[in-house]
Design a protein around this motif. Structure first.
Motif, PDB file in Angstrom:
ATOM      1  N   SER A  17      51.566 -60.782 -58.598  1.00  0.00           N
ATOM      2  CA  SER A  17      51.478 -59.901 -59.764  1.00  0.00           C
ATOM      3  C   SER A  17      50.756 -58.619 -59.388  1.00  0.00           C
ATOM      4  CB  SER A  17      50.734 -60.584 -60.924  1.00  0.00           C
ATOM      5  OG  SER A  17      49.374 -60.826 -60.587  1.00  0.00           O
ATOM      6  N   VAL A  18      51.071 -57.571 -60.140  1.00  0.00           N
ATOM      7  CA  VAL A  18      50.338 -56.312 -60.080  1.00  0.00           C
ATOM      8  C   VAL A  18      49.979 -55.954 -61.508  1.00  0.00           C
ATOM      9  CG1 VAL A  18      50.337 -53.896 -59.385  1.00  0.00           C
ATOM     10  CG2 VAL A  18      51.633 -55.564 -58.041  1.00  0.00           C
ATOM     11  N   THR A  19      48.719 -55.621 -61.752  1.00  0.00           N
ATOM     12  CA  THR A  19      48.266 -55.286 -63.102  1.00  0.00           C
ATOM     13  C   THR A  19      47.477 -53.984 -63.072  1.00  0.00           C
ATOM     14  OG1 THR A  19      46.222 -56.562 -62.847  1.00  0.00           O
ATOM     15  CG2 THR A  19      48.120 -57.724 -63.767  1.00  0.00           C
ATOM     16  N   GLY A  20      47.399 -53.346 -64.238  1.00  0.00           N
ATOM     17  CA  GLY A  20      46.607 -52.133 -64.380  1.00  0.00           C
ATOM     18  C   GLY A  20      47.447 -50.876 -64.327  1.00  0.00           C
ATOM     19  N   GLY A  26      48.679 -49.310 -66.921  1.00  0.00           N
ATOM     20  CA  GLY A  26      49.620 -49.184 -68.016  1.00  0.00           C
ATOM     21  C   GLY A  26      51.039 -49.500 -67.586  1.00  0.00           C
ATOM     22  N   GLY A  27      51.955 -49.529 -68.538  1.00  0.00           N
ATOM     23  CA  GLY A  27      53.348 -49.814 -68.242  1.00  0.00           C
ATOM     24  C   GLY A  27      53.561 -51.248 -67.799  1.00  0.00           C
ATOM     25  N   GLN A  28      54.691 -51.505 -67.170  1.00  0.00           N
ATOM     26  CA  GLN A  28      55.043 -52.846 -66.715  1.00  0.00           C
ATOM     27  C   GLN A  28      55.416 -52.816 -65.243  1.00  0.00           C
ATOM     28  OE1 GLN A  28      58.103 -54.735 -69.041  1.00  0.00           O
ATOM     29  NE2 GLN A  28      58.064 -56.632 -67.856  1.00  0.00           N
ATOM     30  N   TRP A  29      54.873 -53.758 -64.492  1.00  0.00           N
ATOM     31  CA  TRP A  29      55.146 -53.873 -63.072  1.00  0.00           C
ATOM     32  C   TRP A  29      56.268 -54.880 -62.830  1.00  0.00           C
ATOM     33  CZ3 TRP A  29      53.129 -50.822 -59.322  1.00  0.00           C
ATOM     34  CH2 TRP A  29      51.995 -50.062 -59.645  1.00  0.00           C
ATOM     35  N   PHE A  30      57.157 -54.547 -61.872  1.00  0.00           N
ATOM     36  CA  PHE A  30      58.268 -55.416 -61.509  1.00  0.00           C
ATOM     37  C   PHE A  30      58.270 -55.629 -59.994  1.00  0.00           C
ATOM     38  CE2 PHE A  30      59.557 -52.966 -65.224  1.00  0.00           C
ATOM     39  CZ  PHE A  30      60.042 -53.944 -66.088  1.00  0.00           C
ATOM     40  N   ALA A  31      58.626 -56.831 -59.576  1.00  0.00           N
ATOM     41  CA  ALA A  31      58.801 -57.092 -58.151  1.00  0.00           C
ATOM     42  C   ALA A  31      60.104 -56.464 -57.672  1.00  0.00           C
ATOM     43  CB  ALA A  31      58.818 -58.590 -57.886  1.00  0.00           C
ATOM     44  N   CYS A  32      60.048 -55.757 -56.571  1.00  0.00           N
ATOM     45  CA  CYS A  32      61.287 -55.281 -55.947  1.00  0.00           C
ATOM     46  C   CYS A  32      62.097 -56.498 -55.525  1.00  0.00           C
ATOM     47  CB  CYS A  32      60.952 -54.411 -54.736  1.00  0.00           C
ATOM     48  SG  CYS A  32      62.381 -53.945 -53.752  1.00  0.00           S
ATOM     49  N   PRO A  33      63.351 -56.612 -55.937  1.00  0.00           N
ATOM     50  CA  PRO A  33      64.101 -57.859 -55.719  1.00  0.00           C
ATOM     51  C   PRO A  33      64.424 -58.169 -54.259  1.00  0.00           C
ATOM     52  CG  PRO A  33      65.501 -56.185 -56.714  1.00  0.00           C
ATOM     53  CD  PRO A  33      64.114 -55.643 -56.751  1.00  0.00           C
ATOM     54  N   ASN A  34      64.405 -57.156 -53.391  1.00  0.00           N
ATOM     55  CA  ASN A  34      64.825 -57.386 -52.002  1.00  0.00           C
ATOM     56  C   ASN A  34      63.828 -56.829 -50.989  1.00  0.00           C
ATOM     57  OD1 ASN A  34      67.564 -58.450 -52.660  1.00  0.00           O
ATOM     58  ND2 ASN A  34      67.830 -56.387 -53.504  1.00  0.00           N
ATOM     59  N   CYS A  35      62.561 -56.799 -51.352  1.00  0.00           N
ATOM     60  CA  CYS A  35      61.577 -56.121 -50.500  1.00  0.00           C
ATOM     61  C   CYS A  35      60.534 -57.052 -49.886  1.00  0.00           C
ATOM     62  CB  CYS A  35      60.853 -55.029 -51.281  1.00  0.00           C
ATOM     63  SG  CYS A  35      61.932 -53.681 -51.822  1.00  0.00           S
TER      64      CYS A  35
END
Length: 489
Positions: free
Chosen positions: A91-94, A96-105
């Motif tokens: 996870s990544v937090t902080g 603001g907004g929403q963090w997403f995992a790069c699907p192929n990284c």
């Protein structure tokens, strides 16, 4: 990515290099601004978040003060991590907004180097810290982080278009992932791992090598795989991320490809008081030559010979700027607006004997017009973790702009909005390691962004300067610089 040794040296200087502030020249810091084009992506920053990598085997790290430049409204953020252990970012937090995992990284190199990437499309403007990255286990001996930021065209919103990753096998010229691009995209490439990029042009055209060794392809409709050249053979872990925008497919401004770097070198040499500085290749004709110099002895460039007719700015509000701290820190510069062909070295004379770091550029233009001086300025920022660079009001329709920052102990990140020039083994743009940094914007128009530097020495001042040239014509006659010294050879 900056080597572990360089990062460790930086931390030691931050912790133990307390430097007194005596008789510092002070100047008013401008407000940081950028006006992205309505039909262009904009590179903002690629900051090596140096402190997490020094903490040993950990499973979580939080970005603190003086590690990234303040973020821009509407920008895309990318966090890239590298560890020796095969762990994932959970996870990544902080911010603001929403963090997403790069699907192929997420890729794990058998040689012991794992990378991950996450992104955020809706983070808060002005964020400088308190972003936390959590791992599925302990990192191993290091936990290195890069923070990328880019801006979509004005009035548009961004989304991920495609991503991919690959591992090079004992390569010096390594092939990056190919991507499926469906719009006019900005593609990012991570620095790649343990081995450093070979030089300032490590990525094949049209990908630009940024000041931290990452790569970006500006306004592209092709996801063809570029190559990345390393200084030594290695097994890099490489990811690529393409972002599209609601602007769809568009034609970028033609000025963005007008100027290009022909060659660049960054020697450090003791001048007594003259240095003969070899160039990587013979100069072409009619190009801009620019020399930036920095040392700790308050010694400035007084003349330059060979390669053209050189001008050495002098006086207030120029690149000749110094301020008294531990060692009389000094910047200076010189330029030739029209190079003579076939020059293989230049001779630079200072007003004293000093070990001096240099940045030397040759820049060409596709316009067919000669280069002319546009404007310059300098000032000293007060204590700040994010000191502003020099604001410039340009008259040119498209300018080449050089910016410099002198921060004893080191500015850990190059100036935002000024993506070049990468210097092998010197960290982020240091022409004088852990002291003075450079950055360059090749195509700026019709307004010039004001960069923000990142200075971990928050109790020290930062001296900055900016100087601009154009070969695209000017809308109004530029004001001449004050106190110029012309040297004709």
């Amino acid at each position: 990515m900056r080597s572990i040794l360089n990062r460790s040296l930086t931390i030691l200087l931050i912790l133990f290099g307390s430097i007194s502030l005596a008789n510092a020249q002070m100047g008013a810091a401008p407000q940081a601004t950028v006006i992205p084009s309505a039909s262009s992506w904009t590179w903002v920053q690629d900051s090596p978040v140096i402190f997490c990598g020094q903490l040993g085997s950990i499973s979580s790290c939080t970005i603190g003060a003086a590690q990234i430049a303040p973020t821009q409204p509407g920008s895309v953020w990318v966090i890239s991590t590298s560890t020796p252990n095969n762990v994932t970012v959970t996870s990544v937090t902080g911010g603001g907004g929403q963090w997403f995992a790069c699907p192929n990284c997420h890729i794990s190199n058998p040689s012991g180097y794992t990378v991950n990437a996450w992104y955020n499309l809706t983070g808060n403007a002005g964020t400088t810290q308190n972003i936390t990255i959590n791992l599925s286990g302990t990192s191993g001996a290091f936990f290195n982080i890069d923070f990328f930021e880019i801006l979509p065209p004005t009035g548009s919103t961004a989304s991920l278009d495609d991503s991919g990753s690959t591992i090079g096998t004992n390569c010096t010229v390594c092939t990056e992932p190919a991507l499926n691009v469906t719009a006019t995209d900005m593609i990012l490439y991570n620095p790649g791992g343990k081995a450093a990029q070979a030089d300032w042009k490590a990525y094949s055209a049209p990908v630009i090598t940024d000041v931290n060794g990452g790569g970006f392809n500006l306004n592209t409709t092709s996801g063809a795989a570029p190559t990345m050249t390393l200084a030594v053979a290695n097994n890099p872990s490489m990811w690529a991320m393409a972002f599209k925008s609601t602007a769809g497919i568009f034609s970028p401004p033609t000025y963005q490809t007008q100027n290009s770097i022909v060659q660049f070198t960054s020697p450090t040499q003791t001048c007594n008081p003259t240095c003969n500085l070899a160039l990587p290749q013979a100069t072409g004709a009619g190009h801009l030559l620019f020399v930036m110099a920095a040392n700790l002895n308050n010694d400035h460039i007084t003349s330059v010979s060979s390669g053209g007719t050189w001008v050495v700015p002098a006086g207030a509000n120029t690149c000749q700027i110094s301020y008294v701290q531990a060692g009389n820190n000094a910047f200076s510069c010189a330029y030739a607006l029209s190079s003579t062909a076939g020059t293989t070295s230049i001779s630079v004379t200072l007003n004293g004997t000093s070990s001096t770091g240099f940045g030397i550029w040759e820049v060409s233009s596709a316009t067919g017009n000669p280069f002319v001086f546009d404007t310059q300025g300098s000032h000293v920022n007060g204590n700040s973790a994010t000191p502003l660079g020099q604001a410039l009001t340009i008259s040119g329709q498209n300018d080449v702009i050089f910016q410099g920052a002198f921060a004893p102990g080191g500015a850990s990140s190059g100036g935002s909005f000024y993506p070049q020039t990468y210097i092998l083994h010197q960290g982020t743009g240091y022409i004088l390691f852990n002291e003075a940094s450079e950055s360059v914007l090749l195509n700026s128009g019709p307004t010039a962004p004001t960069p923000t530097w990142v200075n971990p020495q928050t109790t020290q001042n930062t001296a900055v300067f900016g100087i601009a040239f154009t070969a695209a014509g000017v809308s109004t006659a530029p004001s001449p610089p004050t106190g110029l010294t012309a040297v004709v050879h």
